[in-house]
Write an enzyme that holds these catalytic residues in place. Structure first.
Site, PDB file in Angstrom:
ATOM      1  N   HIS A 180       4.028  -2.052  -2.842  1.00  0.00           N
ATOM      2  CA  HIS A 180       4.903  -2.151  -1.987  1.00  0.00           C
ATOM      3  C   HIS A 180       4.290  -3.308  -0.963  1.00  0.00           C
ATOM      4  O   HIS A 180       4.778  -3.367   0.264  1.00  0.00           O
ATOM      5  CB  HIS A 180       6.075  -1.405  -1.170  1.00  0.00           C
ATOM      6  N   ASN A 187      -3.897   4.472  -6.807  1.00  0.00           N
ATOM      7  CA  ASN A 187      -2.761   3.642  -6.039  1.00  0.00           C
ATOM      8  C   ASN A 187      -2.599   4.349  -4.520  1.00  0.00           C
ATOM      9  O   ASN A 187      -2.555   5.409  -4.311  1.00  0.00           O
ATOM     10  CB  ASN A 187      -1.554   4.393  -6.652  1.00  0.00           C
TER      11      ASN A 187
END
Length: 179
Positions: free
Chosen positions: A79, A96
């Site tokens: 994001h 991640n």
């Protein structure tokens, strides 16, 4: 295109061909930041191009990963950040980092994060801890102690809650054999 950029591109899109690279470079601010970061750590003309990209990057305001930070292959920032990482942190392959992640230290010894690790949204990793490989850190956790390999940890303060299928959110893993 160097192997680090290929690995990051593969993590985002599952492909690392020229068409995907150009599309990502134009449309994805986070990937563009990662290209600048990777090129700054390269040699020769690539390093110069990386430094120019770094200076022009607007994403540095929301993604603060200093050029000195050691980051393995296949970094994925979910994001578009914001993400803040201490320059002494060591980040493994296929990690991640979700939005609002902070990896910090007040004593110049930040975390070491293993391979194939998923760090959920709004996680703070504090000081010199080791997060193992194949680990999932749940959203909103504060990590102040080491997390072993193959664990899922969550909470404030984070503790291991199980060893069932950790790291399952790490998609499009880059195989370091293809370096």
């Amino acid at each position: 295109m160097n192997d680090y950029i290929k690995s990051d591109l593969y993590r985002y899109y599952g492909s690392c061909d020229a068409k995907t690279f150009i599309k990502a470079l134009i449309k994805n601010n986070t990937f563009r930041f990662q290209c600048a970061f990777r090129l700054c750590n390269d040699n020769g003309i690539r390093k110069i191009i990386g430094m120019m990209m770094w200076k022009l990057s607007k994403t540095k305001q929301s993604i603060q990963i200093p050029k000195e930070t050691k980051v393995g292959y296949g970094l994925y920032i979910g994001h578009g950040g914001p993400v803040i990482v201490n320059p002494t942190a060591i980040i493994g392959n296929n990690v991640n980092l979700s939005q609002f992640t902070t990896i910090g230290s007040n004593h110049n010894h930040a975390a070491v994060i293993g391979n194939n690790t998923y760090i959920g949204p709004n996680v703070c990793v504090v000081e010199n801890v080791t997060i193992g490989s194949n680990v999932t850190i749940g959203a909103g956790s504060i990590v102040t102690k080491d997390i072993p390999d193959n664990a899922t940890a969550a909470g404030n303060y984070a503790k291991v809650i199980n060893y069932n299928n950790p790291g399952r959110y790490v998609r499009n893993r880059w195989s370091c054999d293809s370096e």
